[in-house]
Design a protein around this motif. Structure first.
Motif, PDB file in Angstrom:
ATOM      1  N   ASP A 106       3.742 -10.729  10.843  1.00 54.03           N
ATOM      2  CA  ASP A 106       4.889  -9.822  10.919  1.00 54.03           C
ATOM      3  C   ASP A 106       5.913 -10.009   9.796  1.00 54.03           C
ATOM      4  O   ASP A 106       7.092  -9.715   9.978  1.00 54.03           O
ATOM      5  CB  ASP A 106       5.599  -9.941  12.283  1.00 54.03           C
ATOM      6  CG  ASP A 106       4.670  -9.600  13.435  1.00 54.03           C
ATOM      7  OD1 ASP A 106       3.868  -8.652  13.277  1.00 54.03           O
ATOM      8  OD2 ASP A 106       4.737 -10.278  14.473  1.00 54.03           O
ATOM      9  N   ASP A 107       5.473 -10.511   8.615  1.00 56.93           N
ATOM     10  CA  ASP A 107       6.427 -10.607   7.499  1.00 56.93           C
ATOM     11  C   ASP A 107       6.670  -9.209   6.922  1.00 56.93           C
ATOM     12  O   ASP A 107       5.932  -8.270   7.200  1.00 56.93           O
ATOM     13  CB  ASP A 107       5.983 -11.621   6.445  1.00 56.93           C
ATOM     14  CG  ASP A 107       4.755 -11.204   5.646  1.00 56.93           C
ATOM     15  OD1 ASP A 107       4.506  -9.998   5.454  1.00 56.93           O
ATOM     16  OD2 ASP A 107       4.030 -12.106   5.174  1.00 56.93           O
ATOM     17  N   PRO A 108       7.734  -9.054   6.130  1.00 57.46           N
ATOM     18  CA  PRO A 108       8.081  -7.728   5.621  1.00 57.46           C
ATOM     19  C   PRO A 108       7.315  -7.303   4.359  1.00 57.46           C
ATOM     20  O   PRO A 108       7.595  -6.245   3.803  1.00 57.46           O
ATOM     21  CB  PRO A 108       9.572  -7.869   5.302  1.00 57.46           C
ATOM     22  CG  PRO A 108       9.717  -9.302   4.909  1.00 57.46           C
ATOM     23  CD  PRO A 108       8.757 -10.046   5.803  1.00 57.46           C
ATOM     24  N   VAL A 109       6.365  -8.107   3.916  1.00 55.25           N
ATOM     25  CA  VAL A 109       5.629  -7.804   2.686  1.00 55.25           C
ATOM     26  C   VAL A 109       4.564  -6.757   2.982  1.00 55.25           C
ATOM     27  O   VAL A 109       3.766  -6.904   3.908  1.00 55.25           O
ATOM     28  CB  VAL A 109       4.987  -9.072   2.094  1.00 55.25           C
ATOM     29  CG1 VAL A 109       4.146  -8.736   0.874  1.00 55.25           C
ATOM     30  CG2 VAL A 109       6.056 -10.091   1.743  1.00 55.25           C
ATOM     31  N   HIS A 110       4.559  -5.700   2.174  1.00 51.10           N
ATOM     32  CA  HIS A 110       3.560  -4.649   2.304  1.00 51.10           C
ATOM     33  C   HIS A 110       2.973  -4.370   0.928  1.00 51.10           C
ATOM     34  O   HIS A 110       3.653  -3.851   0.053  1.00 51.10           O
ATOM     35  CB  HIS A 110       4.186  -3.367   2.866  1.00 51.10           C
ATOM     36  CG  HIS A 110       4.820  -3.578   4.202  1.00 51.10           C
ATOM     37  ND1 HIS A 110       4.090  -3.673   5.355  1.00 51.10           N
ATOM     38  CD2 HIS A 110       6.115  -3.756   4.556  1.00 51.10           C
ATOM     39  CE1 HIS A 110       4.907  -3.879   6.367  1.00 51.10           C
ATOM     40  NE2 HIS A 110       6.138  -3.942   5.902  1.00 51.10           N
ATOM     41  N   ILE A 111       1.753  -4.754   0.753  1.00 48.67           N
ATOM     42  CA  ILE A 111       1.059  -4.492  -0.502  1.00 48.67           C
ATOM     43  C   ILE A 111      -0.062  -3.525  -0.172  1.00 48.67           C
ATOM     44  O   ILE A 111      -1.050  -3.886   0.451  1.00 48.67           O
ATOM     45  CB  ILE A 111       0.507  -5.785  -1.124  1.00 48.67           C
ATOM     46  CG1 ILE A 111       1.658  -6.754  -1.401  1.00 48.67           C
ATOM     47  CG2 ILE A 111      -0.266  -5.478  -2.390  1.00 48.67           C
ATOM     48  CD1 ILE A 111       1.228  -8.122  -1.851  1.00 48.67           C
ATOM     49  N   ALA A 112       0.131  -2.285  -0.563  1.00 44.47           N
ATOM     50  CA  ALA A 112      -0.847  -1.251  -0.237  1.00 44.47           C
ATOM     51  C   ALA A 112      -1.269  -0.524  -1.502  1.00 44.47           C
ATOM     52  O   ALA A 112      -0.448  -0.242  -2.368  1.00 44.47           O
ATOM     53  CB  ALA A 112      -0.255  -0.259   0.759  1.00 44.47           C
ATOM     54  N   LEU A 113      -2.533  -0.250  -1.601  1.00 43.85           N
ATOM     55  CA  LEU A 113      -3.077   0.490  -2.729  1.00 43.85           C
ATOM     56  C   LEU A 113      -3.707   1.764  -2.207  1.00 43.85           C
ATOM     57  O   LEU A 113      -4.509   1.729  -1.269  1.00 43.85           O
ATOM     58  CB  LEU A 113      -4.152  -0.336  -3.452  1.00 43.85           C
ATOM     59  CG  LEU A 113      -3.731  -1.707  -3.965  1.00 43.85           C
ATOM     60  CD1 LEU A 113      -4.946  -2.468  -4.479  1.00 43.85           C
ATOM     61  CD2 LEU A 113      -2.682  -1.577  -5.036  1.00 43.85           C
ATOM     62  N   GLU A 114      -3.344   2.870  -2.805  1.00 44.20           N
ATOM     63  CA  GLU A 114      -3.984   4.118  -2.434  1.00 44.20           C
ATOM     64  C   GLU A 114      -5.415   4.069  -2.967  1.00 44.20           C
ATOM     65  O   GLU A 114      -5.647   3.795  -4.138  1.00 44.20           O
ATOM     66  CB  GLU A 114      -3.237   5.305  -3.045  1.00 44.20           C
ATOM     67  CG  GLU A 114      -3.774   6.636  -2.581  1.00 44.20           C
ATOM     68  CD  GLU A 114      -2.944   7.774  -3.133  1.00 44.20           C
ATOM     69  OE1 GLU A 114      -3.575   8.789  -3.488  1.00 44.20           O
ATOM     70  OE2 GLU A 114      -1.715   7.661  -3.194  1.00 44.20           O
ATOM     71  N   ARG A 115      -6.370   4.302  -2.124  1.00 50.28           N
ATOM     72  CA  ARG A 115      -7.783   4.168  -2.489  1.00 50.28           C
ATOM     73  C   ARG A 115      -8.454   5.524  -2.623  1.00 50.28           C
ATOM     74  O   ARG A 115      -8.070   6.494  -1.980  1.00 50.28           O
ATOM     75  CB  ARG A 115      -8.544   3.365  -1.426  1.00 50.28           C
ATOM     76  CG  ARG A 115      -7.978   1.994  -1.139  1.00 50.28           C
ATOM     77  CD  ARG A 115      -8.133   1.092  -2.332  1.00 50.28           C
ATOM     78  NE  ARG A 115      -7.688  -0.249  -2.016  1.00 50.28           N
ATOM     79  CZ  ARG A 115      -8.378  -1.338  -2.235  1.00 50.28           C
ATOM     80  NH1 ARG A 115      -9.549  -1.271  -2.797  1.00 50.28           N
ATOM     81  NH2 ARG A 115      -7.887  -2.498  -1.915  1.00 50.28           N
ATOM     82  N   ARG A 116      -9.472   5.570  -3.473  1.00 51.46           N
ATOM     83  CA  ARG A 116     -10.323   6.754  -3.606  1.00 51.46           C
ATOM     84  C   ARG A 116     -11.739   6.265  -3.878  1.00 51.46           C
ATOM     85  O   ARG A 116     -11.961   5.097  -4.156  1.00 51.46           O
ATOM     86  CB  ARG A 116      -9.807   7.670  -4.698  1.00 51.46           C
ATOM     87  CG  ARG A 116      -9.598   6.979  -6.012  1.00 51.46           C
ATOM     88  CD  ARG A 116      -8.936   7.882  -7.025  1.00 51.46           C
ATOM     89  NE  ARG A 116      -8.454   7.053  -8.099  1.00 51.46           N
ATOM     90  CZ  ARG A 116      -7.342   7.237  -8.741  1.00 51.46           C
ATOM     91  NH1 ARG A 116      -6.576   8.250  -8.442  1.00 51.46           N
ATOM     92  NH2 ARG A 116      -6.979   6.439  -9.703  1.00 51.46           N
ATOM     93  N   THR A 117     -12.699   7.140  -3.824  1.00 49.39           N
ATOM     94  CA  THR A 117     -14.098   6.774  -4.010  1.00 49.39           C
ATOM     95  C   THR A 117     -14.425   6.640  -5.490  1.00 49.39           C
ATOM     96  O   THR A 117     -14.059   7.501  -6.295  1.00 49.39           O
ATOM     97  CB  THR A 117     -15.011   7.847  -3.370  1.00 49.39           C
ATOM     98  OG1 THR A 117     -14.666   7.948  -1.986  1.00 49.39           O
ATOM     99  CG2 THR A 117     -16.469   7.482  -3.508  1.00 49.39           C
ATOM    100  N   LEU A 118     -15.112   5.559  -5.831  1.00 54.64           N
ATOM    101  CA  LEU A 118     -15.552   5.347  -7.208  1.00 54.64           C
ATOM    102  C   LEU A 118     -16.805   6.170  -7.448  1.00 54.64           C
ATOM    103  O   LEU A 118     -17.820   5.996  -6.769  1.00 54.64           O
ATOM    104  CB  LEU A 118     -15.848   3.860  -7.445  1.00 54.64           C
ATOM    105  CG  LEU A 118     -16.397   3.475  -8.810  1.00 54.64           C
ATOM    106  CD1 LEU A 118     -15.406   3.806  -9.927  1.00 54.64           C
ATOM    107  CD2 LEU A 118     -16.758   1.993  -8.831  1.00 54.64           C
ATOM    108  N   ARG A 119     -16.730   7.054  -8.423  1.00 48.40           N
ATOM    109  CA  ARG A 119     -17.884   7.879  -8.761  1.00 48.40           C
ATOM    110  C   ARG A 119     -18.875   7.050  -9.573  1.00 48.40           C
ATOM    111  O   ARG A 119     -18.482   6.224 -10.402  1.00 48.40           O
ATOM    112  CB  ARG A 119     -17.442   9.107  -9.554  1.00 48.40           C
ATOM    113  CG  ARG A 119     -16.621  10.084  -8.747  1.00 48.40           C
ATOM    114  CD  ARG A 119     -16.182  11.292  -9.511  1.00 48.40           C
ATOM    115  NE  ARG A 119     -16.973  11.540 -10.716  1.00 48.40           N
ATOM    116  CZ  ARG A 119     -16.627  12.374 -11.680  1.00 48.40           C
ATOM    117  NH1 ARG A 119     -15.494  13.034 -11.579  1.00 48.40           N
ATOM    118  NH2 ARG A 119     -17.382  12.558 -12.735  1.00 48.40           N
ATOM    119  N   ALA A 120     -20.149   7.285  -9.345  1.00 50.14           N
ATOM    120  CA  ALA A 120     -21.203   6.517 -10.014  1.00 50.14           C
ATOM    121  C   ALA A 120     -21.130   6.650 -11.530  1.00 50.14           C
ATOM    122  O   ALA A 120     -21.271   5.654 -12.256  1.00 50.14           O
ATOM    123  CB  ALA A 120     -22.574   6.957  -9.509  1.00 50.14           C
TER     124      ALA A 120
END
Length: 134
Positions: A106-120
């Motif tokens: 429950d710490d306040p740190v939020h490390i989020a990365l917006e993800r998408r699909t890697l094309r071949a």
């Protein structure tokens, strides 16, 4: 070192910091504005803007490992996040550094990365070019 860099001033002892560890090439000290208890900055003593490009950055990562081991023994966090960013688009300090963040439930740190699909085709292009560079 530069006169207008706050981390260079810490390295020179011109600015007060709570130093946790120091060796010939690095200094680790508590962040003045911590995101969590134990939030530590690890910096090379020599002023440089980038850690990932160059041949003398291994000491910084060794210090991150050494200090995180000590923090784990003292603070018993649930884990760690390490953050390093570089370039003109990030941060206000141009002295290379790594944030070492002990993590707690429950710490306040939020490390989020917006993800998408890697094309071949993209993966193959990048992998081939990097492999050739190496």
């Amino acid at each position: 070192m530069t006169d207008d860099c706050q981390f260079c001033r810490v390295v020179r002892d011109d600015e007060t910091a709570h130093v946790l560890y120091e060796d010939d090439g690095t200094v680790a000290f508590l962040d003045r504005n911590p995101a969590v208890e134990g939030h530590t900055l690890v910096v090379p003593k020599r002023h440089r803007e980038e850690l990932l490009v160059g041949d003398d950055s291994t000491g910084v990562w060794e210090t991150v490992q050494r200090v995180s081991t000590a923090i784990e023994a003292v603070l018993d966090p649930a884990g760690f996040s390490t953050v390093h960013t570089s370039g003109k688009l990030v941060g206000s300090v141009d002295h290379a550094h790594v944030h070492l963040l002990p993590r707690y439930e429950d710490d306040p740190v939020h490390i989020a990365l917006e993800r998408r699909t890697l094309r071949a085709d993209t993966a193959e292009r990048i992998a081939s070019a990097v492999e050739a560079e190496l």
